[in-house]
Write a protein that holds these residues in place. Structure first.
Motif, PDB file in Angstrom:
ATOM      1  N   HIS A 442       0.907  -1.041   0.037  1.00  0.00           N
ATOM      2  CA  HIS A 442       0.109  -0.202   0.024  1.00  0.00           C
ATOM      3  C   HIS A 442       0.981   1.196   0.117  1.00  0.00           C
ATOM      4  CE1 HIS A 442      -3.817  -1.811   0.324  1.00  0.00           C
ATOM      5  NE2 HIS A 442      -3.634  -2.485   1.441  1.00  0.00           N
ATOM      6  N   ILE A 443       0.361   2.167  -0.445  1.00  0.00           N
ATOM      7  CA  ILE A 443       0.983   3.545  -0.577  1.00  0.00           C
ATOM      8  C   ILE A 443       1.555   3.940   0.914  1.00  0.00           C
ATOM      9  CG2 ILE A 443      -1.000   4.926  -0.440  1.00  0.00           C
ATOM     10  CD1 ILE A 443       0.386   6.866  -2.458  1.00  0.00           C
ATOM     11  N   ALA A 444       2.510   4.403   0.962  1.00  0.00           N
ATOM     12  CA  ALA A 444       3.222   4.836   2.427  1.00  0.00           C
ATOM     13  C   ALA A 444       2.214   5.809   2.960  1.00  0.00           C
ATOM     14  CB  ALA A 444       4.630   5.187   2.235  1.00  0.00           C
ATOM     15  N   PHE A 522      -2.306  10.178 -16.573  1.00  0.00           N
ATOM     16  CA  PHE A 522      -1.037  10.205 -16.064  1.00  0.00           C
ATOM     17  C   PHE A 522      -0.128   8.808 -16.728  1.00  0.00           C
ATOM     18  CE2 PHE A 522      -2.760  13.159 -13.548  1.00  0.00           C
ATOM     19  CZ  PHE A 522      -1.660  14.228 -13.168  1.00  0.00           C
ATOM     20  N   VAL A 523       0.973   9.073 -17.215  1.00  0.00           N
ATOM     21  CA  VAL A 523       1.473   8.118 -17.653  1.00  0.00           C
ATOM     22  C   VAL A 523       2.161   6.799 -16.700  1.00  0.00           C
ATOM     23  CG1 VAL A 523       3.980   7.415 -18.648  1.00  0.00           C
ATOM     24  CG2 VAL A 523       2.755   9.567 -19.577  1.00  0.00           C
ATOM     25  N   ASN A 524       2.629   7.530 -15.496  1.00  0.00           N
ATOM     26  CA  ASN A 524       2.576   6.788 -14.284  1.00  0.00           C
ATOM     27  C   ASN A 524       1.732   6.643 -13.295  1.00  0.00           C
ATOM     28  OD1 ASN A 524       5.464   5.966 -15.383  1.00  0.00           O
ATOM     29  ND2 ASN A 524       5.941   8.126 -14.925  1.00  0.00           N
ATOM     30  N   ASN A 525       1.539   5.586 -12.424  1.00  0.00           N
ATOM     31  CA  ASN A 525       0.592   5.580 -11.269  1.00  0.00           C
ATOM     32  C   ASN A 525       1.169   5.934 -10.119  1.00  0.00           C
ATOM     33  OD1 ASN A 525       2.231   3.435 -10.460  1.00  0.00           O
ATOM     34  ND2 ASN A 525       0.993   1.948 -11.645  1.00  0.00           N
ATOM     35  N   GLY A 526       0.481   6.121  -9.040  1.00  0.00           N
ATOM     36  CA  GLY A 526       0.936   6.078  -7.623  1.00  0.00           C
ATOM     37  C   GLY A 526       0.856   7.634  -7.287  1.00  0.00           C
ATOM     38  N   ASN A 527       0.426   8.376  -7.869  1.00  0.00           N
ATOM     39  CA  ASN A 527       0.367   9.833  -7.773  1.00  0.00           C
ATOM     40  C   ASN A 527      -0.728  10.325  -6.630  1.00  0.00           C
ATOM     41  OD1 ASN A 527       2.362  10.663  -9.908  1.00  0.00           O
ATOM     42  ND2 ASN A 527       0.713   9.989 -11.363  1.00  0.00           N
ATOM     43  N   LEU A 528      -0.283  11.633  -5.838  1.00  0.00           N
ATOM     44  CA  LEU A 528      -1.292  12.319  -5.192  1.00  0.00           C
ATOM     45  C   LEU A 528      -1.570  13.427  -5.888  1.00  0.00           C
ATOM     46  CD1 LEU A 528       0.739  10.357  -3.206  1.00  0.00           C
ATOM     47  CD2 LEU A 528      -0.999  11.262  -1.587  1.00  0.00           C
ATOM     48  N   ALA A 529      -2.707  14.036  -5.557  1.00  0.00           N
ATOM     49  CA  ALA A 529      -3.042  15.480  -6.108  1.00  0.00           C
ATOM     50  C   ALA A 529      -3.832  16.346  -5.055  1.00  0.00           C
ATOM     51  CB  ALA A 529      -4.006  15.223  -7.305  1.00  0.00           C
ATOM     52  N   ALA A 581       4.650  12.539  -6.391  1.00  0.00           N
ATOM     53  CA  ALA A 581       4.789  11.140  -6.031  1.00  0.00           C
ATOM     54  C   ALA A 581       5.746  10.746  -5.018  1.00  0.00           C
ATOM     55  CB  ALA A 581       5.261  10.127  -7.490  1.00  0.00           C
ATOM     56  N   LEU A 582       5.812   9.629  -4.394  1.00  0.00           N
ATOM     57  CA  LEU A 582       6.548   9.403  -3.090  1.00  0.00           C
ATOM     58  C   LEU A 582       8.061   9.524  -3.616  1.00  0.00           C
ATOM     59  CD1 LEU A 582       4.651   6.298  -1.563  1.00  0.00           C
ATOM     60  CD2 LEU A 582       4.707   8.844  -1.237  1.00  0.00           C
ATOM     61  N   SER A 583       8.336   9.220  -5.164  1.00  0.00           N
ATOM     62  CA  SER A 583       9.733   9.419  -5.618  1.00  0.00           C
ATOM     63  C   SER A 583      10.176  10.897  -5.512  1.00  0.00           C
ATOM     64  CB  SER A 583       9.806   9.015  -7.116  1.00  0.00           C
ATOM     65  OG  SER A 583       8.961   9.812  -7.753  1.00  0.00           O
ATOM     66  N   GLY A 584       9.408  12.059  -5.466  1.00  0.00           N
ATOM     67  CA  GLY A 584       9.690  13.221  -5.104  1.00  0.00           C
ATOM     68  C   GLY A 584       9.443  13.927  -6.371  1.00  0.00           C
ATOM     69  N   LYS A 585       9.090  13.419  -7.379  1.00  0.00           N
ATOM     70  CA  LYS A 585       8.519  14.130  -8.576  1.00  0.00           C
ATOM     71  C   LYS A 585       7.257  14.963  -8.504  1.00  0.00           C
ATOM     72  CE  LYS A 585       7.473  13.733 -13.563  1.00  0.00           C
ATOM     73  NZ  LYS A 585       7.453  12.421 -14.640  1.00  0.00           N
ATOM     74  N   THR A 586       7.429  16.113  -8.797  1.00  0.00           N
ATOM     75  CA  THR A 586       6.043  17.003  -8.497  1.00  0.00           C
ATOM     76  C   THR A 586       5.675  17.535  -9.880  1.00  0.00           C
ATOM     77  OG1 THR A 586       7.278  19.148  -8.121  1.00  0.00           O
ATOM     78  CG2 THR A 586       6.594  17.727  -6.235  1.00  0.00           C
TER      79      THR A 586
END
Length: 599
Positions: A442-444, A522-529, A581-586
């Motif tokens: 699950h998302i952290a 979005f191309v990638n999943n796991g994003n928050l908005a 994203a949790l990777s830090g990308k905004t």
């Protein structure tokens, strides 16, 4: 004129072919109609009545004639027994029988006459094989002449199976009701007949006359096509509302299946209103529509227009690895919820889930708690998502099920622990797929995993590939039973995108552009908005979404209200859509819209 008379004669024969009328005034029982059975032990006497013949031994004799009426039927006849009846000297008049031999096991109904003593009751029995059951028990009646029984009997049965038994024990037509009952055990008939059991001294004592079997009320209702189903790749079973005239029922050109040639043959079955269509070549998998025209019932009523039935066929197929994939798992339902496993048909054909099994694993890693998905065929169309659970109703209450018919209710479910476990799919070849889940997937930032499913992001990767299962998005309700996963990636998408369905909206309740719809992909999943609404002067009026986990594609709507629940003013507004994203990308997006109103 002669042609017209011939036509009327033929029509009369056709319309009466299902009836029985015989008063033996022609002096025989071999024609008009023909009776068969113990012919040498019956005769037509000088009074033009059917009578048993002299025999030197006690025995059971019978005669039958064709009768196809079993519902909406009236039977009348005269019976005379020139002796005091007993259980050794009795008569049975079979109103309905499916066997020509009345001494053999059969299915049908009969009136029994004959018991010891000077009183008689007239009773109706149902026969199932060799077992007989009394269904109308008539009251005892005292005979005027102890040594002679004379009665005229009438029995009716309507379309819904209600039987009524009447008698006049003087031989007239002043009928009295003996009893009634509703019984629909047998609704088809082949024979009507009499069965006489006697000792040698009573062999000539049975007399019958004035047989009439006819419709209770005129039949003007045409037959209808009830259903059609596939028996195998070459044969389809067709069911009608009633028995048909064989000459029309067995005509192959009366049956048409869209995109197929007419059947090569039509055959009757052991069930009178059921027929089998046979085709020249194997049916391809798919949906079919059968149309029937031209067939007639026994009364001659022709089937109406638009009599169709649909049926479905799937060629026998053995599930292989990669055919059915695990798509989504809910192992930690919220309070009052239930576990579910969503599966995906990864093929281009319809699959039958009857051979599919669901399981977990034991301590040694071997599939355990194996459960059959379904005991009956469940057809899963290509590229669809289906949910396996013990309680579809609860799942639908807790989540938005876009395709509510794509559920399979299982009688029992393997046990899946909340924190971690394994979901296993099995087929006749063995293991089809295994997914080892863990709450760490699950998302952290998720505060509580209760009621949040794990969704597969890609069907081209192995189920246990790192990162292939993630938390379902909050924007999609934390689960997506029966449709595309919120975290499923679109390989064809190359750029993130935010767009408005319309640049203007007018939240006035008139049903036209009342909401501003904000679409995203979005191309990638796991994003928050975070989604915020500002005036053109930069004043924040609405925090639409805050730290919301979002799907790879979806939408939000703004109803024009501000954070205080008040209607915003007419004007220009800026929609700011920020993601991280949790990777830090905004990433940040802006769209401008107009809140309008009617002048």
């Amino acid at each position: 004129m002669r042609k017209t008379l011939l036509f009327l004669m033929l029509l009369s024969v056709k319309l009466t072919s299902a009836q029985v009328v015989d008063d033996f005034s022609d002096g025989n029982f071999t024609s008009n109609p023909a009776w068969v059975g113990s012919n040498s032990l019956f005769n037509v006497n000088s009074s033009k009545q059917l009578q048993t013949s002299l025999s030197s031994t006690g025995q059971t004799v019978s005669l039958v004639t064709s009768n196809l009426l079993a519902l909406n039927v009236k039977c009348e006849f005269l019976v005379q027994m020139n002796f005091d009846p007993s259980t050794s000297n009795e008569a049975k008049i079979y109103l309905i029988a499916d066997n020509q031999d009345l001494n053999a096991p059969l299915n049908g109904y009969f009136v029994q006459i004959g018991e010891s003593g000077s009183t008689d009751s007239y009773d109706l029995y149902r026969q199932n094989g060799a077992t007989v059951t009394k269904i109308i028990d008539g009251p005892a009646k005292t005979r005027v002449d102890v040594n002679t029984l004379l009665a005229r009997i009438k029995v009716t049965r309507n379309d819904v199976g209600k039987w009524e038994l009447f008698t006049d024990i003087t031989g007239g037509t002043n009928y009295a009701l003996e009893g009634s009952v509703t019984d629909l055990t047998y609704t088809n008939s082949d024979w009507f007949g009499v069965r006489c059991e006697y000792t040698a001294t009573r062999s000539t004592g049975f007399i019958f006359d004035d047989f009439t079997v006819s419709e209770l009320t005129p039949d003007v209702t045409p037959p209808t096509l009830v259903s059609a189903k596939v028996l195998d790749e070459l044969n389809v079973e067709v069911v009608f509302s009633e028995r048909l005239q064989p000459s029309s029922a067995l005509m192959a050109n009366n049956y048409a299946v869209a995109n197929l040639s007419a059947p090569t043959s039509v055959t009757a079955t052991s069930i009178a209103n059921v027929y089998k269509l046979t085709f020249a070549s194997a049916l391809p998998s798919g949906d079919y529509k059968l149309t029937v025209t031209g067939v007639r019932d026994l009364k001659g009523n022709q089937i109406g227009a638009n009599n169709t039935a649909t049926f479905f066929y799937v060629k026998p197929y053995t599930l292989k690895k990669g055919d059915v994939l695990i798509s989504e798992v809910l192992s930690n339902p919220r309070t009052g919820g239930v576990d579910f496993v969503e599966i995906y048909n990864n093929t281009n054909q319809t699959l039958d889930l009857k051979e599919l099994q669901l399981a977990n694993i034991d301590a040694t890693g071997v599939p355990a708690s194996i459960k059959n998905v379904s005991s009956a065929s469940v057809y899963m169309p290509a590229k669809t998502y289906w949910v396996l659970t013990t309680n579809p109703t609860v799942v639908k209450q807790h989540y938005n099920a876009k395709f509510p018919n794509q559920f399979v209710q299982m009688s029992s479910f393997p046990s899946y622990n909340n924190d971690k476990g394994s979901v296993v799919l099995l087929g006749t070849i063995g293991l089809l797929e295994r997914f080892d889940y863990d709450e760490g997937m699950h998302i952290a930032l998720l505060k509580d995993g209760d009621g949040v499913s794990l969704e597969r992001t890609s069907f081209s990767k192995e189920a246990n590939a790192l990162g292939n299962f993630k938390s379902a998005a909050k924007s999609s309700g934390f689960a997506t039973p029966t449709y595309r996963n919120s975290q499923e990636e679109n390989a064809a998408l190359t750029k993130n995108k935010i767009s408005l369905v319309s640049k203007t909206f007018s939240p006035d309740g008139d049903g036209f552009e009342d909401l501003m719809q904000i679409d995203y992909s979005f191309v990638n999943n796991g994003n928050l908005a975070n989604v915020n609404i500002y005036t053109d002067k930069g004043i924040l009026v609405r925090k639409l979404e805050l730290n919301t986990t979002i799907a790879t594609a979806g939408s939000f709507t703004w109803d024009g209200l501000n954070d205080a629940g008040q209607q915003s003013k007419i004007g220009i507004y800026v929609i700011k859509f920020d993601t991280f994203a949790l990777s830090g990308k905004t990433e940040s997006f802006k769209q401008t819209c107009v809140l309008a109103a009617k002048l």
